[in-house]
Scaffold this motif. Structure first.
Motif, PDB file in Angstrom:
ATOM      1  N   VAL A 250       0.842  -1.195   0.000  1.00 26.36           N
ATOM      2  CA  VAL A 250       0.000   0.000   0.000  1.00 26.36           C
ATOM      3  C   VAL A 250       0.882   1.252   0.000  1.00 26.36           C
ATOM      4  O   VAL A 250       1.342   1.660  -1.045  1.00 26.36           O
ATOM      5  N   ASP A 251       1.131   1.848   1.167  1.00 32.39           N
ATOM      6  CA  ASP A 251       1.954   3.060   1.200  1.00 32.39           C
ATOM      7  C   ASP A 251       3.214   2.879   2.036  1.00 32.39           C
ATOM      8  O   ASP A 251       3.836   3.839   2.456  1.00 32.39           O
ATOM      9  N   ASP A 252       3.602   1.641   2.263  1.00 28.77           N
ATOM     10  CA  ASP A 252       4.836   1.338   2.997  1.00 28.77           C
ATOM     11  C   ASP A 252       5.835   0.696   2.041  1.00 28.77           C
ATOM     12  O   ASP A 252       5.511  -0.275   1.359  1.00 28.77           O
ATOM     13  N   LEU A 253       7.033   1.234   2.007  1.00 26.73           N
ATOM     14  CA  LEU A 253       8.091   0.720   1.146  1.00 26.73           C
ATOM     15  C   LEU A 253       9.289   0.299   1.971  1.00 26.73           C
ATOM     16  O   LEU A 253       9.670   0.986   2.916  1.00 26.73           O
TER      17      LEU A 253
ATOM     18  N   ILE B 246      12.075   8.544  -6.227  1.00 26.87           N
ATOM     19  CA  ILE B 246      10.715   8.477  -5.670  1.00 26.87           C
ATOM     20  C   ILE B 246      10.286   9.843  -5.152  1.00 26.87           C
ATOM     21  O   ILE B 246       9.147  10.266  -5.352  1.00 26.87           O
ATOM     22  N   ASN B 247      11.207  10.554  -4.503  1.00 25.88           N
ATOM     23  CA  ASN B 247      10.897  11.879  -3.963  1.00 25.88           C
ATOM     24  C   ASN B 247      10.527  12.900  -5.035  1.00 25.88           C
ATOM     25  O   ASN B 247       9.856  13.881  -4.746  1.00 25.88           O
ATOM     26  N   LYS B 248      10.953  12.684  -6.267  1.00 25.80           N
ATOM     27  CA  LYS B 248      10.592  13.588  -7.355  1.00 25.80           C
ATOM     28  C   LYS B 248       9.107  13.469  -7.714  1.00 25.80           C
ATOM     29  O   LYS B 248       8.518  14.410  -8.209  1.00 25.80           O
ATOM     30  N   GLU B 249       8.523  12.291  -7.473  1.00 23.02           N
ATOM     31  CA  GLU B 249       7.143  12.030  -7.863  1.00 23.02           C
ATOM     32  C   GLU B 249       6.153  12.039  -6.689  1.00 23.02           C
ATOM     33  O   GLU B 249       4.983  12.324  -6.874  1.00 23.02           O
ATOM     34  N   PHE B 250       6.613  11.680  -5.501  1.00 24.15           N
ATOM     35  CA  PHE B 250       5.730  11.502  -4.359  1.00 24.15           C
ATOM     36  C   PHE B 250       6.304  12.174  -3.118  1.00 24.15           C
ATOM     37  O   PHE B 250       7.519  12.279  -2.970  1.00 24.15           O
ATOM     38  N   LYS B 251       5.418  12.562  -2.227  1.00 27.66           N
ATOM     39  CA  LYS B 251       5.856  13.050  -0.922  1.00 27.66           C
ATOM     40  C   LYS B 251       6.220  11.806  -0.111  1.00 27.66           C
ATOM     41  O   LYS B 251       5.396  10.950   0.143  1.00 27.66           O
ATOM     42  N   LEU B 252       7.461  11.716   0.271  1.00 26.44           N
ATOM     43  CA  LEU B 252       7.983  10.525   0.920  1.00 26.44           C
ATOM     44  C   LEU B 252       8.462  10.845   2.321  1.00 26.44           C
ATOM     45  O   LEU B 252       9.192  11.817   2.527  1.00 26.44           O
TER      46      LEU B 252
END
Length: 91
Positions: free
Chosen positions: A30-33, A49-55
């Motif tokens: 889900v939202d855990d990587l 990943i940080n370029k596309e999503f708030k991480l």
């Protein structure tokens, strides 16, 4: 199928992805990587990943330390051996 960031979904587990060189694996629930691999590959993927999503990056698992991921304690022993166990609150 390969994603635009170069990761391929494994047939053995639809939540597990790897890069072409085998230096990085991503376990995604889900939202855990959980990113596992060479330090440079992990750091580069975090930037991607940080370029596309708030991480929200929580921690790196350094030698002889532990982290909790989805109710499991992951302990790194030495350079490449991981020991998995349930977190106390789930026992």
């Amino acid at each position: 199928m390969t994603s635009k960031c170069g990761m391929t979904q494994l047939k053995s587990d639809p939540c597990l992805y790897k890069n072409a060189s085998g230096t990085l694996y991503i376990l995604c629930y889900v939202d855990d990587l959980l990113l596992i691999g060479e330090d440079s590959a992990v750091k580069e993927m975090l930037k991607t990943i940080n370029k596309e999503f708030k991480l929200k990056h929580t921690t790196f698992l350094s030698r002889d330390s532990s982290v909790t991921f989805l109710g499991r304690v992951i302990t790194r022993i030495g350079n490449s051996c991981f020991q998995l166990s349930m977190a106390n609150e789930y026992l």
